[in-house]
Write an enzyme that holds these catalytic residues in place. Structure first.
Site, PDB file in Angstrom:
ATOM      1  N   TYR A  96      49.717  27.746  26.432  1.00  0.00           N
ATOM      2  CA  TYR A  96      49.375  26.951  25.255  1.00  0.00           C
ATOM      3  C   TYR A  96      50.563  26.252  24.607  1.00  0.00           C
ATOM      4  O   TYR A  96      50.391  25.400  23.758  1.00  0.00           O
ATOM      5  CB  TYR A  96      48.654  27.806  24.220  1.00  0.00           C
ATOM      6  CG  TYR A  96      47.161  27.629  24.316  1.00  0.00           C
ATOM      7  CD1 TYR A  96      46.575  26.408  24.006  1.00  0.00           C
ATOM      8  CD2 TYR A  96      46.349  28.659  24.751  1.00  0.00           C
ATOM      9  CE1 TYR A  96      45.217  26.224  24.118  1.00  0.00           C
ATOM     10  CE2 TYR A  96      44.982  28.486  24.861  1.00  0.00           C
ATOM     11  CZ  TYR A  96      44.421  27.266  24.545  1.00  0.00           C
ATOM     12  OH  TYR A  96      43.084  27.082  24.656  1.00  0.00           O
TER      13      TYR A  96
ATOM     14  N   GLU B 155      40.685  57.390  38.161  1.00  0.00           N
ATOM     15  CA  GLU B 155      40.180  56.023  38.316  1.00  0.00           C
ATOM     16  C   GLU B 155      39.458  55.531  37.068  1.00  0.00           C
ATOM     17  O   GLU B 155      39.675  54.429  36.623  1.00  0.00           O
ATOM     18  CB  GLU B 155      39.228  55.943  39.523  1.00  0.00           C
ATOM     19  CG  GLU B 155      38.578  54.562  39.664  1.00  0.00           C
ATOM     20  CD  GLU B 155      37.659  54.444  40.881  1.00  0.00           C
ATOM     21  OE1 GLU B 155      37.756  55.273  41.797  1.00  0.00           O
ATOM     22  OE2 GLU B 155      36.843  53.514  40.907  1.00  0.00           O
TER      23      GLU B 155
ATOM     24  N   ASP C 271      36.776  57.684  42.918  1.00  0.00           N
ATOM     25  CA  ASP C 271      35.461  57.776  43.538  1.00  0.00           C
ATOM     26  C   ASP C 271      35.615  57.886  45.049  1.00  0.00           C
ATOM     27  O   ASP C 271      36.571  57.376  45.626  1.00  0.00           O
ATOM     28  CB  ASP C 271      34.641  56.520  43.248  1.00  0.00           C
ATOM     29  CG  ASP C 271      34.154  56.472  41.810  1.00  0.00           C
ATOM     30  OD1 ASP C 271      34.203  57.514  41.129  1.00  0.00           O
ATOM     31  OD2 ASP C 271      33.721  55.397  41.377  1.00  0.00           O
TER      32      ASP C 271
END
Lengths: 431, 431
Positions: B174, B260, B312
């Site tokens: 910006y 996780e 997982d």
């Protein structure tokens, strides 16, 4: 020698990373003009203190449905402690046993959460549930499964509250995948159970994941630990998923600064803005999550501080303010516990773009979808109730321009914390 | 009476939210069998302590490209302090002035970051850049814009380092939208500048947004504030975006538990797992962000603790471990500063599903995409280097079954913290 001059020039240019288009000079001039308007901090503080004290004194009493004679026709859930939840569950199971023994069968009276059963109450500035409810019967092929799931959820919540532990919706789903089949099913019925028992979802000890952070002049106790948010470095303190573990909030802040995005949060935390202007700074990093909404509401209720909102100047920024203020439709039954009415819209407001001379190239054209969302918002109650909000939104839709908080960086990386916000405070420029 | 018995039954059922399919009884039996295997904590602690001490003693020396005689043919960036970055920038600008004055024109030598220029070095277990570089000339129509942007980024970074403040990539974009046009352009060239100057992106004081949280036996100083992560309630401490503000890490932990997802993090934080087994618990809440990776690496380097990963049991969980361990391809030039090699895969491993008797209905079938990802992973170096990892992944692809950490909740909400992890530690069951 030429090289040395070059290096120096870069350093001198320091505050003004101007753009090539409008020329760094014009932009530097604009930035300087605003900086010159700033009074000494002590003067700004005096006027802000006055405003904040007045806000505290005129803090409207929390009104309830009963005050409005709506207690019979509308339903609102309340926070219950775990003991009361356990009691409510046992009470409903007892009622069922009685119903079975007296030959009326096995079933639950479940309040409807459909949008037809929702009502916006302007006096409360909240969405509440009307009194429609349906009987969920075990002896009916269309509702037998739902009745079984409801019973199982009641059993699991009973365990959670007895053990005083918290789990996520995902954990809950995994305790009986065979029965629930998919998480949507256990989630929906968990919300039903909330309404049935008349308590908030967080009272059931089922929590959402945390996302928000807080920093600044706030001290509280979390699960026995004393947390001083002025000593949380630049990263801040993660807002806990379970609000019932948060106690004893204390603060010498004048206001709460609610920030949409973490880039602005980071800027303010690094610059320790809260030491210059005593405040608490909080963000959910985008779309507000339940934990951050609960935390904001608790701060506002316990500390009675005004809340100033700093969001992008686009329809999405307004939507975010609206979720904090009036709640989201699918949690309407829980809205009184999740909402913080009376948030002041500090910025970045559509009128700021011209007022603060945000360069053309930092403004973005609104997409058709943006414009449609903007127009839809004009019909929303939380906008309509304040003509200044309507005016700002109309301006946005008319100019078809939007801008992010970061657009202020075009005047220098620290323009937000050193010029824009102090000037806003000095001018009490919020609506 | 009947009602009371019902209520009691629910309470007694406490630990075993069994499922209707395999019958709560079988599941309760399975859970109990594992619980019975647990030795007293003091015994588990003794063996874990031994392992962790051994791990500390055999901690391989950090090898560098120079050790492997690759220093000339490969490039790795290092952390530089702001003073050195300022010096490097001034040096390259001086070099350019000299080049212009001597008639060779205005341009930068920019290392290539394309995948053809990337190399996996097994000895380091990291991806590094080879020595290809191109000359970015101002006097060339195809590179004039890039040269201008590079110069502007150098100027902005010079400001940041001189002022010692941090901004996000978005802020940087910006400051000169007209020149950069879109954020992708300033981001890309920021990475080029990193490689050119030979320093990490975080050395440039341009940071990513924070996402991770940490809790447990860790004390550190953040921007002058002393942070004690055992006193961070259940929500934990937000990991700061700027690692250079983190100093003086101290810990009496035996290991680091890398988790996780935040549901598991929340469970362990609420149960204060780190008080039973001294450890530091950290999560990035899914896909690892730069700040969390830097923080983990710093912990591992400063405290020399083994890292145990709990993810997982699916290809995505392994991908997450791989990002922590070997880095992601598009940040390869920065990999030595972002990666934590030698993470042990604690669980949930494909072989755990049968070993811990995870009920059928809590296992999910892998999609075709999952299976493809799994097969692709079998060809990745970080898997191939350990035959135990290969075996586990082969089992996953063969059984076509996956499971989330939360699947353990089928044995009780606190099964993860009270049985699964202690048993894993007792059996030193990681690979």
């Amino acid at each position: 020698m030429a090289d040395k001059r070059k290096a120096r020039e870069v350093e001198d240019d320091d505050d003004i990373p101007g753009t090539s288009a409008e020329g760094p000079k014009q932009q530097a001039k604009a930035a300087l003009a605003f900086k010159k308007k700033l009074k000494p901090d002590v003067k700004i503080l005096a006027s802000v203190t006055k405003f904040c004290q007045a806000a505290k004194d005129t803090e409207p009493e929390t009104r309830t449905l009963a005050d409005l004679n709506l207690a019979n026709s509308c339903k609102e859930v309340v926070d219950l402690n775990t003991g009361s939840v356990v009691f409510e569950i046992e009470k409903s199971i007892l009622a069922i046993a009685k119903s079975i023994l007296s030959g009326n069968g096995f079933g639950y009276l479940v309040p409807s959460r459909s949008s037809a059963n929702q009502l916006y109450v302007p006096e409360l500035d909240r969405i509440v549930l009307k009194d429609k409810a349906s009987f969920r019967q075990f002896a009916n092929i269309s509702s037998v499964r739902k009745t079984a799931i409801t019973t199982r959820i009641l059993q699991l919540v009973h365990q959670l509250c007895t053990k005083q532990i918290h789990v996520t919706k995902r954990d809950l789903f995994y305790t009986d995948v065979k029965l629930f089949q998919e998480q949507g099913q256990s989630d929906t019925i968990l919300d039903d159970v909330s309404c049935m028992l008349g308590c908030t979802r967080s009272s059931l000890n089922v929590v959402a994941s945390e996302k928000g952070v807080v920093v600044g002049r706030l001290v509280f106790v979390e699960d026995g630990d004393r947390i001083d948010c002025t000593k949380m470095g630049v990263g801040g303190k993660a807002i806990p998923p379970n609000i019932d573990k948060v106690q004893s909030m204390e603060s010498d802040a004048l206001f709460i600064l609610l920030v949409e995005k973490d880039a602005a949060f980071m800027r303010l935390a690094e610059d320790r803005f809260y030491n210059r202007f005593p405040c608490v700074i909080i963000t959910a990093k985008g779309q507000p999550d339940v934990a951050t909404r609960l935390f904001l509401r608790k701060m506002k209720t316990d500390l009675k501080l005004p809340v100033l909102g700093l969001v992008d100047s686009d329809p999405y920024g307004l939507k975010i303010l609206s979720v904090y203020m009036s709640g989201s439709k699918n949690m309407s039954y829980d809205s009184s516990n999740l909402t913080t009415p009376d948030i002041k819209w500090l910025g970045v407001r559509p009128s700021d773009l011209d007022k603060y001379k945000i360069p053309e190239q930092c403004r973005l054209p609104m997409s058709d979808q943006d414009i449609k969302t903007g127009k839809d918002l004009l019909n929303e109650d939380f906008i309509k109730k304040d003509k200044n909000w309507v005016k700002e939104l109309e301006l946005m839709v008319k100019t078809k321009e939007k801008a992010e908080i970061q657009a202020l960086s075009s005047f220098g990386f620290q323009y937000l914390s050193e010029v824009y916000l102090p000037l806003k405070l000095q001018q009490e420029d919020w609506i």
